[in-house]
Each structure stands twice: as C-alpha cells, then as structure tokens.
Scaffold this active site. Structure first.
Site, mmCIF file in Angstrom:
data_model
loop_
_atom_site.group_PDB
_atom_site.id
_atom_site.type_symbol
_atom_site.label_atom_id
_atom_site.label_comp_id
_atom_site.label_asym_id
_atom_site.label_seq_id
_atom_site.Cartn_x
_atom_site.Cartn_y
_atom_site.Cartn_z
ATOM 1 N N ARG A 1 0.832 -1.223 0.000
ATOM 2 C CA ARG A 1 0.000 0.000 0.000
ATOM 3 C C ARG A 1 0.853 1.254 0.000
ATOM 4 O O ARG A 1 0.413 2.312 -0.443
ATOM 5 C CB ARG A 1 -0.974 -0.015 1.186
ATOM 6 C CG ARG A 1 -2.058 -1.067 1.035
ATOM 7 C CD ARG A 1 -3.088 -0.945 2.140
ATOM 8 N NE ARG A 1 -2.531 -1.241 3.450
ATOM 9 C CZ ARG A 1 -2.493 -2.457 3.990
ATOM 10 N NH1 ARG A 1 -2.978 -3.491 3.351
ATOM 11 N NH2 ARG A 1 -1.969 -2.646 5.185
ATOM 12 N N GLU B 1 4.562 -9.144 16.089
ATOM 13 C CA GLU B 1 3.980 -9.651 17.338
ATOM 14 C C GLU B 1 4.189 -11.179 17.410
ATOM 15 O O GLU B 1 4.561 -11.711 18.448
ATOM 16 C CB GLU B 1 2.500 -9.297 17.377
ATOM 17 C CG GLU B 1 1.929 -9.376 18.766
ATOM 18 C CD GLU B 1 0.484 -8.940 18.822
ATOM 19 O OE1 GLU B 1 -0.021 -8.424 17.802
ATOM 20 O OE2 GLU B 1 -0.114 -9.139 19.885
#
Ligand code: AMP
Length: 177
Positions: free
Chosen positions: A62, A99
């Site tokens: 993006r 994460e």
C-alpha cells in the site's frame, strides 16, 4: 472541509481484521476519489519537499500507491522496498520482529547510492517496526533515511517515538485509540 476530516471520512475502519482485536484501516475508498487523492498527495509532499531528498522509498504494497506518486511529482528516483523473495537481483535484506514471528524486507542493492537522502513512505504507522527495517536497509547502503511519511498514524502504539531517533516523522491523520 479540512483535509484531515475528509481523509477520516474516506478511510473505512474494519473491526477484527485480519485478526480479532485489530481495527484495520482500509484506504481503498480514498482511491475512488481522485480529487481527494490529489489533495492528499500535495499534503504528503509539503513537508517532504523542504528536506531536499534525493530518493523516495516506499513499502510494499500500500505504500507504493502514494509513494510512487510522490517520487513522480518531485521528479525523484523511486525505491520499492519489497517483502522477502520478490526481487530478482542483488539485494540488501533486513529482518524484524512482528507480534508473532518475523518479517523481512528487501531492496535492490543498486537502487540506493551511498550518500542518498531518502524519504520513506508507507500508508500507515503502527509500531514502527516496518519503517525502521526500511530505514536500516537504506543505512546498509551507506545512505541516510531523512524522514518517514505516512497517511495514517496509530499514535497510541508510539511508533513515532522510535522513528524520531532516525529521522523526522510526518502523518496526515492520527488515530488516538
Ligand atoms: P508496523 O510495522 O507495526 O508500524 O506496521 C505497519 C505496517 O502494517 C504498514 O505497512 C501497514 O500497512 C500495516 N498495518 C499495521 N496495522 C494496520 C492497521 N490497523 N490497518 C491497516 N494496516 C496496518
């Protein structure tokens, strides 16, 4: 209407995507409105232009949407920072923690001359891990990551504080929670 408001209205927040607890910021509705796209592009360029960069880098995928337009508008070379395994020629590679697990970003070695002054663009700043990895790639090439440019910033994740050790940070719209 202020640009910030128009942008906020154009971005769709999608709860629990791609996993529970994440509020995904979908920028695709913005792409349907070319007048707003143009205003957003000018707002992204305004602080960046003053720094006299020599290159614009942007992060797959993006980040490419506005990053390439920024480079085109400034008449500067564009450096695609890609996810692992996409680039065919000699590369620089940087891995970073997510994460869960790790991710890798890469650039073509010859895209970044030493001494380049590079602005790094992505659609959204969350923890800052991706942008720092991109900046490390640029430093590996002996170039400088001058500044980071984003459409959106999740300010509660405090990515900005990490990035400020490397360069200036610009975003058009902050989400505070
Ligand atoms: P980070 O490395 O944590 O700053 O994450 C930034 C990258 O993950 C960017 O390339 C974003 O496109 C993507 N990202 C992270 N969180 C979100 C979110 N809530 N909505 C949309 N994209 C996100």
């Amino acid at each position: 209407m202020k640009l910030e408001e128009a942008l906020e209205q154009a971005i769709k927040e999608v709860p629990d995507f791609p996993q529970p607890g994440i509020s995904f910021k979908d920028i695709t509705p913005l792409l349907l409105d070319q007048k707003l796209v143009h205003e957003v592009l000018l707002a992204l360029l305004e602080p960046v232009e003053k720094l006299n960069p020599t290159h614009i880098a942007a992060i797959e995928s993006r980040g490419f949407l506005f990053g390439f337009m920024m480079a085109k508008e400034l008449g500067l070379p564009f450096i695609p920072v890609r996810k692992s395994g996409k680039l065919p020629r000699q590369k620089l590679t940087e891995s970073y923690s997510l994460e869960y697990g790790t991710a890798t970003v890469e650039v073509h070695r010859e895209d970044i001359p030493s001494g380049a002054r590079v602005v790094i663009h992505d659609d959204l700043l969350a923890t800052g891990g991706t942008a720092i990895a991109a900046c490390n790639l640029i430093q590996q090439a002996g170039a400088q990551g001058l500044a980071f440019s984003f459409l959106l910033e999740l300010s509660f994740l405090q990515g900005r504080e990490k990035l400020l050790k490397h360069g200036k940070v610009f975003s058009l719209l902050k989400y505070h929670n």
